[in-house]
Design a protein around this motif. Structure first.
Motif, mmCIF file in Angstrom:
data_model
loop_
_atom_site.group_PDB
_atom_site.id
_atom_site.type_symbol
_atom_site.label_atom_id
_atom_site.label_comp_id
_atom_site.label_asym_id
_atom_site.label_seq_id
_atom_site.Cartn_x
_atom_site.Cartn_y
_atom_site.Cartn_z
ATOM 1 N N ASP A 5 0.372 10.794 9.794
ATOM 2 C CA ASP A 5 1.817 10.542 9.792
ATOM 3 C C ASP A 5 2.142 9.208 10.463
ATOM 4 O OD1 ASP A 5 2.410 12.909 8.480
ATOM 5 O OD2 ASP A 5 2.811 14.019 10.324
ATOM 6 N N ARG A 6 1.427 8.891 11.534
ATOM 7 C CA ARG A 6 1.636 7.620 12.246
ATOM 8 C C ARG A 6 1.356 6.436 11.319
ATOM 9 N NH1 ARG A 6 -1.637 4.171 15.210
ATOM 10 N NH2 ARG A 6 -3.411 5.518 14.841
ATOM 11 N N GLN A 7 0.275 6.532 10.532
ATOM 12 C CA GLN A 7 -0.068 5.444 9.608
ATOM 13 C C GLN A 7 0.954 5.342 8.484
ATOM 14 O OE1 GLN A 7 -4.088 6.910 8.953
ATOM 15 N NE2 GLN A 7 -4.906 5.002 9.791
ATOM 16 N N TRP A 8 1.435 6.483 7.953
ATOM 17 C CA TRP A 8 2.458 6.445 6.897
ATOM 18 C C TRP A 8 3.717 5.763 7.426
ATOM 19 C CZ3 TRP A 8 1.376 6.373 2.169
ATOM 20 C CH2 TRP A 8 0.451 7.237 1.583
ATOM 21 N N LYS A 9 4.117 6.105 8.667
ATOM 22 C CA LYS A 9 5.322 5.492 9.246
ATOM 23 C C LYS A 9 5.149 3.988 9.386
ATOM 24 C CE LYS A 9 7.255 9.454 11.366
ATOM 25 N NZ LYS A 9 7.184 10.551 11.987
ATOM 26 N N LYS A 10 3.965 3.565 9.795
ATOM 27 C CA LYS A 10 3.700 2.124 9.917
ATOM 28 C C LYS A 10 3.812 1.454 8.551
ATOM 29 C CE LYS A 10 0.399 -1.294 11.520
ATOM 30 N NZ LYS A 10 -0.854 -1.571 12.199
ATOM 31 N N LEU A 11 3.219 2.071 7.528
ATOM 32 C CA LEU A 11 3.290 1.510 6.175
ATOM 33 C C LEU A 11 4.721 1.451 5.668
ATOM 34 C CD1 LEU A 11 0.204 3.269 4.576
ATOM 35 C CD2 LEU A 11 0.425 0.838 5.101
ATOM 36 N N GLU A 12 5.475 2.521 5.903
ATOM 37 C CA GLU A 12 6.878 2.542 5.471
ATOM 38 C C GLU A 12 7.669 1.417 6.132
ATOM 39 O OE1 GLU A 12 7.927 6.552 6.476
ATOM 40 O OE2 GLU A 12 7.108 7.342 4.606
ATOM 41 N N GLY A 13 7.339 1.105 7.377
ATOM 42 C CA GLY A 13 8.019 0.029 8.085
ATOM 43 C C GLY A 13 7.666 -1.356 7.569
ATOM 44 N N LEU A 14 6.578 -1.458 6.837
ATOM 45 C CA LEU A 14 6.118 -2.753 6.328
ATOM 46 C C LEU A 14 6.498 -3.006 4.868
ATOM 47 C CD1 LEU A 14 2.576 -2.677 7.955
ATOM 48 C CD2 LEU A 14 4.504 -4.094 8.649
ATOM 49 N N VAL A 15 7.092 -2.027 4.216
ATOM 50 C CA VAL A 15 7.451 -2.170 2.801
ATOM 51 C C VAL A 15 8.332 -3.394 2.566
ATOM 52 C CG1 VAL A 15 8.762 -1.103 0.919
ATOM 53 C CG2 VAL A 15 7.134 0.251 2.222
ATOM 54 N N GLY A 16 9.182 -3.716 3.513
ATOM 55 C CA GLY A 16 10.083 -4.863 3.366
ATOM 56 C C GLY A 16 9.370 -6.209 3.332
ATOM 57 N N ARG A 17 8.072 -6.228 3.604
ATOM 58 C CA ARG A 17 7.325 -7.490 3.610
ATOM 59 C C ARG A 17 6.657 -7.777 2.271
ATOM 60 N NH1 ARG A 17 3.908 -8.027 9.042
ATOM 61 N NH2 ARG A 17 3.735 -10.132 8.236
ATOM 62 N N VAL A 18 6.995 -7.016 1.251
ATOM 63 C CA VAL A 18 6.338 -7.168 -0.047
ATOM 64 C C VAL A 18 6.510 -8.585 -0.612
ATOM 65 C CG1 VAL A 18 8.241 -6.313 -1.488
ATOM 66 C CG2 VAL A 18 5.881 -6.032 -2.243
ATOM 67 N N GLU A 19 7.660 -9.198 -0.395
ATOM 68 C CA GLU A 19 7.868 -10.568 -0.897
ATOM 69 C C GLU A 19 6.940 -11.554 -0.188
ATOM 70 O OE1 GLU A 19 11.939 -11.784 -1.076
ATOM 71 O OE2 GLU A 19 12.547 -9.878 -1.960
ATOM 72 N N GLU A 20 6.732 -11.348 1.097
ATOM 73 C CA GLU A 20 5.823 -12.197 1.864
ATOM 74 C C GLU A 20 4.398 -12.081 1.318
ATOM 75 O OE1 GLU A 20 4.236 -12.648 6.464
ATOM 76 O OE2 GLU A 20 5.868 -11.263 6.026
ATOM 77 N N VAL A 21 4.009 -10.869 0.993
ATOM 78 C CA VAL A 21 2.670 -10.640 0.426
ATOM 79 C C VAL A 21 2.572 -11.311 -0.939
ATOM 80 C CG1 VAL A 21 1.055 -8.895 -0.433
ATOM 81 C CG2 VAL A 21 2.332 -8.483 1.678
ATOM 82 N N SER A 22 3.567 -11.108 -1.770
ATOM 83 C CA SER A 22 3.557 -11.695 -3.118
ATOM 84 C C SER A 22 3.475 -13.210 -3.082
ATOM 85 C CB SER A 22 4.803 -11.263 -3.891
ATOM 86 O OG SER A 22 4.790 -9.870 -4.087
ATOM 87 N N ALA A 23 4.063 -13.820 -2.065
ATOM 88 C CA ALA A 23 4.085 -15.282 -1.963
ATOM 89 C C ALA A 23 2.799 -15.851 -1.354
ATOM 90 C CB ALA A 23 5.283 -15.720 -1.123
ATOM 91 N N SER A 24 1.967 -14.989 -0.774
ATOM 92 C CA SER A 24 0.749 -15.479 -0.133
ATOM 93 C C SER A 24 -0.310 -15.856 -1.175
ATOM 94 C CB SER A 24 0.182 -14.445 0.835
ATOM 95 O OG SER A 24 -0.309 -13.334 0.132
ATOM 96 N N LYS A 25 -1.230 -16.702 -0.771
ATOM 97 C CA LYS A 25 -2.241 -17.244 -1.688
ATOM 98 C C LYS A 25 -3.052 -16.149 -2.382
ATOM 99 C CE LYS A 25 -6.162 -20.383 -1.869
ATOM 100 N NZ LYS A 25 -7.046 -21.282 -1.136
ATOM 101 N N ARG A 26 -3.496 -15.158 -1.637
ATOM 102 C CA ARG A 26 -4.348 -14.111 -2.215
ATOM 103 C C ARG A 26 -3.640 -12.765 -2.264
ATOM 104 N NH1 ARG A 26 -10.429 -14.588 -1.017
ATOM 105 N NH2 ARG A 26 -10.520 -15.175 -3.192
ATOM 106 N N ARG A 27 -2.329 -12.786 -2.105
ATOM 107 C CA ARG A 27 -1.517 -11.570 -2.066
ATOM 108 C C ARG A 27 -1.992 -10.604 -0.982
ATOM 109 N NH1 ARG A 27 0.437 -10.398 -8.207
ATOM 110 N NH2 ARG A 27 1.346 -12.442 -8.436
#
Length: 60
Positions: A34-56
């Motif tokens: 559950d702790r890891q799911w919560k961390k992942l849910e908190g990072l969903v908003g960074r998807v644009e940052e990932v998409s813009a990175s060189k290797r995603r």
């Protein structure tokens, strides 16, 4: 790696891309705490940052 002179690269992907078996997918979901799911849910908003990175990929 087995060979210290070379690096191996992994490409993470969703379990559902590799199987349609709902039992396998459910088992994989339960393997994440559950702790890891919560961390992942908190990072969903960074998807644009990932998409813009060189290797995603970005360091979390």
């Amino acid at each position: 790696t087995r060979n210290r002179n070379h690096w191996e690269e992994i490409s993470p992907m969703p379990v559902a891309w590799g199987t349609k078996d709902r039992a396998v997918i459910a088992s994989a979901e339960k393997a994440v705490s559950d702790r890891q799911w919560k961390k992942l849910e908190g990072l969903v908003g960074r998807v644009e940052e990932v998409s813009a990175s060189k290797r995603r990929m970005i360091e979390l």
